[in-house]
Scaffold this motif. Structure first.
Motif, PDB file in Angstrom:
ATOM      1  N   VAL A  31      -1.871 -64.186  38.102  1.00  0.00           N
ATOM      2  CA  VAL A  31      -1.476 -64.692  36.791  1.00  0.00           C
ATOM      3  C   VAL A  31      -1.897 -63.719  35.695  1.00  0.00           C
ATOM      4  O   VAL A  31      -3.085 -63.424  35.528  1.00  0.00           O
ATOM      5  CB  VAL A  31      -2.100 -66.081  36.544  1.00  0.00           C
ATOM      6  N   LEU A  55       1.836 -74.008  38.012  1.00  0.00           N
ATOM      7  CA  LEU A  55       0.905 -73.648  39.079  1.00  0.00           C
ATOM      8  C   LEU A  55       0.564 -74.868  39.915  1.00  0.00           C
ATOM      9  O   LEU A  55       0.423 -75.974  39.391  1.00  0.00           O
ATOM     10  CB  LEU A  55      -0.369 -73.058  38.477  1.00  0.00           C
ATOM     11  N   VAL A  61      -5.752 -68.981  42.480  1.00  0.00           N
ATOM     12  CA  VAL A  61      -5.222 -68.177  41.387  1.00  0.00           C
ATOM     13  C   VAL A  61      -6.141 -66.984  41.147  1.00  0.00           C
ATOM     14  O   VAL A  61      -7.366 -67.116  41.234  1.00  0.00           O
ATOM     15  CB  VAL A  61      -5.131 -69.032  40.095  1.00  0.00           C
TER      16      VAL A  61
END
Length: 129
Positions: A31, A55, A61
């Motif tokens: 990200v 998400l 992440v």
């Protein structure tokens, strides 16, 4: 758990991210926390922009921003963690991605630069870390 083990749990570096992305199944979503203008200048292939991203909390992440002088990735990681995501921050940001000679994606296509000999091994497969 000591401080250094905690760092490894919550941080990763550009070489490890590149290696994971190159595997085809990194096990995380990358990200980019920067602005739309910054995204337009260039981004890491395979990354998504935080703004507007959908998400899945079940998928880990990895956040990144400009570089060591920017804490945008840290702020985003903190917020995502509060929301129940498993998050790691990519230390060095896109600056060190570029300095290590990894590709950047632009609207005009991918660009590949030369590694900076002060931050990355030249003509080596990895840094040996």
């Amino acid at each position: 758990m000591n401080f250094f083990e905690m760092c490894l749990e919550f941080q990763t570096d550009v070489s490890d991210v590149e290696k994971a992305l190159s595997s085809g199944d990194p096990g995380f979503v990358l990200v980019d926390t920067r602005s739309a203008q910054a995204w337009g200048q260039g981004r890491i292939p395979g990354a998504i922009r935080l703004e507007g991203a959908r998400l899945d909390p079940a998928v880990p992440v990895v956040t990144y921003c400009w570089g060591p002088g920017c804490n945008g990735a840290t702020k985003a990681a903190a917020e995502l963690t509060r929301r129940g995501f498993q998050v790691r921050e990519m230390i060095g940001g896109i600056e060190y991605w570029i300095r290590e000679g990894f590709p950047i994606r632009t609207d005009d296509g991918d660009k590949l630069g030369e590694p900076d000999p002060l931050t990355a091994p030249v003509r080596a497969l990895d840094c040996g870390c």
